[in-house]
Write a protein that holds these residues in place. Sequence first.
Motif, PDB file in Angstrom:
ATOM      1  N   TYR A  24       0.801  -1.228   0.000  1.00 52.87           N
ATOM      2  CA  TYR A  24       0.000   0.000   0.000  1.00 52.87           C
ATOM      3  C   TYR A  24       0.830   1.274   0.000  1.00 52.87           C
ATOM      4  O   TYR A  24       0.273   2.362  -0.125  1.00 52.87           O
ATOM      5  CB  TYR A  24      -0.971  -0.013   1.180  1.00 52.87           C
ATOM      6  N   ALA A  25       2.142   1.157   0.131  1.00 49.59           N
ATOM      7  CA  ALA A  25       3.035   2.313   0.025  1.00 49.59           C
ATOM      8  C   ALA A  25       4.173   1.962  -0.923  1.00 49.59           C
ATOM      9  O   ALA A  25       5.344   1.950  -0.537  1.00 49.59           O
ATOM     10  CB  ALA A  25       3.565   2.702   1.402  1.00 49.59           C
ATOM     11  N   PRO A  26       3.842   1.660  -2.178  1.00 48.07           N
ATOM     12  CA  PRO A  26       4.851   1.134  -3.101  1.00 48.07           C
ATOM     13  C   PRO A  26       5.977   2.126  -3.418  1.00 48.07           C
ATOM     14  O   PRO A  26       7.064   1.709  -3.811  1.00 48.07           O
ATOM     15  CB  PRO A  26       4.042   0.802  -4.359  1.00 48.07           C
ATOM     16  N   GLU A  27       5.739   3.404  -3.230  1.00 48.99           N
ATOM     17  CA  GLU A  27       6.771   4.411  -3.506  1.00 48.99           C
ATOM     18  C   GLU A  27       7.790   4.500  -2.372  1.00 48.99           C
ATOM     19  O   GLU A  27       8.800   5.186  -2.501  1.00 48.99           O
ATOM     20  CB  GLU A  27       6.124   5.784  -3.700  1.00 48.99           C
ATOM     21  N   TRP A  28       7.490   3.829  -1.263  1.00 49.04           N
ATOM     22  CA  TRP A  28       8.331   3.926  -0.076  1.00 49.04           C
ATOM     23  C   TRP A  28       8.851   2.552   0.337  1.00 49.04           C
ATOM     24  O   TRP A  28       8.107   1.768   0.909  1.00 49.04           O
ATOM     25  CB  TRP A  28       7.530   4.529   1.078  1.00 49.04           C
ATOM     26  N   PRO A  29      10.124   2.258   0.089  1.00 49.40           N
ATOM     27  CA  PRO A  29      10.691   1.013   0.615  1.00 49.40           C
ATOM     28  C   PRO A  29      10.562   1.010   2.144  1.00 49.40           C
ATOM     29  O   PRO A  29      10.699   2.060   2.783  1.00 49.40           O
ATOM     30  CB  PRO A  29      12.158   1.063   0.192  1.00 49.40           C
ATOM     31  N   LEU A  30      10.293  -0.127   2.710  1.00 47.26           N
ATOM     32  CA  LEU A  30      10.036  -0.248   4.144  1.00 47.26           C
ATOM     33  C   LEU A  30      11.145   0.388   4.987  1.00 47.26           C
ATOM     34  O   LEU A  30      10.868   1.080   5.965  1.00 47.26           O
ATOM     35  CB  LEU A  30       9.854  -1.722   4.509  1.00 47.26           C
ATOM     36  N   ASP A  31      12.396   0.185   4.588  1.00 49.28           N
ATOM     37  CA  ASP A  31      13.505   0.724   5.378  1.00 49.28           C
ATOM     38  C   ASP A  31      13.683   2.230   5.199  1.00 49.28           C
ATOM     39  O   ASP A  31      14.458   2.857   5.923  1.00 49.28           O
ATOM     40  CB  ASP A  31      14.809  -0.015   5.076  1.00 49.28           C
ATOM     41  N   LYS A  32      12.969   2.835   4.262  1.00 52.32           N
ATOM     42  CA  LYS A  32      13.033   4.291   4.064  1.00 52.32           C
ATOM     43  C   LYS A  32      11.898   5.022   4.787  1.00 52.32           C
ATOM     44  O   LYS A  32      11.914   6.232   4.906  1.00 52.32           O
ATOM     45  CB  LYS A  32      12.990   4.639   2.570  1.00 52.32           C
ATOM     46  N   ILE A  33      10.901   4.285   5.260  1.00 50.97           N
ATOM     47  CA  ILE A  33       9.829   4.879   6.058  1.00 50.97           C
ATOM     48  C   ILE A  33      10.404   5.094   7.459  1.00 50.97           C
ATOM     49  O   ILE A  33      11.059   4.200   7.997  1.00 50.97           O
ATOM     50  CB  ILE A  33       8.594   3.947   6.108  1.00 50.97           C
ATOM     51  N   THR A  34      10.157   6.261   8.034  1.00 49.81           N
ATOM     52  CA  THR A  34      10.712   6.508   9.366  1.00 49.81           C
ATOM     53  C   THR A  34      10.243   5.420  10.332  1.00 49.81           C
ATOM     54  O   THR A  34       9.163   4.846  10.165  1.00 49.81           O
ATOM     55  CB  THR A  34      10.287   7.881   9.932  1.00 49.81           C
ATOM     56  N   ILE A  35      11.062   5.153  11.330  1.00 52.99           N
ATOM     57  CA  ILE A  35      10.744   4.097  12.293  1.00 52.99           C
ATOM     58  C   ILE A  35       9.397   4.376  12.954  1.00 52.99           C
ATOM     59  O   ILE A  35       8.593   3.467  13.137  1.00 52.99           O
ATOM     60  CB  ILE A  35      11.867   3.952  13.349  1.00 52.99           C
ATOM     61  N   LEU A  36       9.159   5.631  13.286  1.00 56.30           N
ATOM     62  CA  LEU A  36       7.902   5.964  13.934  1.00 56.30           C
ATOM     63  C   LEU A  36       6.720   5.701  13.001  1.00 56.30           C
ATOM     64  O   LEU A  36       5.760   5.031  13.380  1.00 56.30           O
ATOM     65  CB  LEU A  36       7.896   7.426  14.387  1.00 56.30           C
ATOM     66  N   ASP A  37       6.791   6.218  11.789  1.00 62.53           N
ATOM     67  CA  ASP A  37       5.686   6.025  10.838  1.00 62.53           C
ATOM     68  C   ASP A  37       5.461   4.539  10.551  1.00 62.53           C
ATOM     69  O   ASP A  37       4.324   4.080  10.453  1.00 62.53           O
ATOM     70  CB  ASP A  37       5.957   6.769   9.533  1.00 62.53           C
ATOM     71  N   ARG A  38       6.542   3.808  10.415  1.00 58.01           N
ATOM     72  CA  ARG A  38       6.440   2.375  10.134  1.00 58.01           C
ATOM     73  C   ARG A  38       5.680   1.656  11.259  1.00 58.01           C
ATOM     74  O   ARG A  38       4.823   0.816  11.004  1.00 58.01           O
ATOM     75  CB  ARG A  38       7.853   1.807   9.980  1.00 58.01           C
ATOM     76  N   ASN A  39       5.948   2.034  12.490  1.00 55.99           N
ATOM     77  CA  ASN A  39       5.295   1.365  13.608  1.00 55.99           C
ATOM     78  C   ASN A  39       3.881   1.868  13.856  1.00 55.99           C
ATOM     79  O   ASN A  39       3.035   1.106  14.309  1.00 55.99           O
ATOM     80  CB  ASN A  39       6.185   1.420  14.848  1.00 55.99           C
TER      81      ASN A  39
END
Length: 163
Positions: free
Chosen positions: A82-97
């Motif tokens: 659902y966030a294909p433009e954002w590799p998981l490791d490039k999403i901030t830790i806070l946003d990812r969680n």
Amino acid sequence: MANINLELGILNFMSNRHLSRTIAMQTLYEWDFNHRSQKLDKLITDNIGQYAQGLEDTEFIIRLVKGVVKHIAEIDEKIIKYAPEWPLDKITILDRNVLRLGIYELTLEKNEVPPKVIINEAIEMAKTFSGMTSGKFVNGVLGTVYTELENRNVKEVSVVDSL
């Protein structure tokens, strides 16, 4: 008078849930930030002790954190989808969680909380702890997850109705 007590009880329940989600997010953030090296049970206990003294229902925090961790691969796949433009490791830790918590509650947690409340709570956490653009990002991802869930539910009802 009974109506006021009921309203106060509902507000207290909602604020407790908000605090519980925030502590769950804090716990997941710390765990992820430290490369998942910390003992999760100790981290949960420490954060409840530090941020939730007097909170009666800590089980919700524990259930959220352990549920996310148990299903983290499945949840991360949804974030990637659902966030294909954002590799998981490039999403901030806070946003990812925040996303992990929101996706877990929307798709895997069996509760009676309306999906829009879950999404709004996630947006507020992202805006409060990360920033306005994070709120928009979280809204976009969780909104898409919610829309897909709704579409799937409509299709399942249509199939059952046609039998």
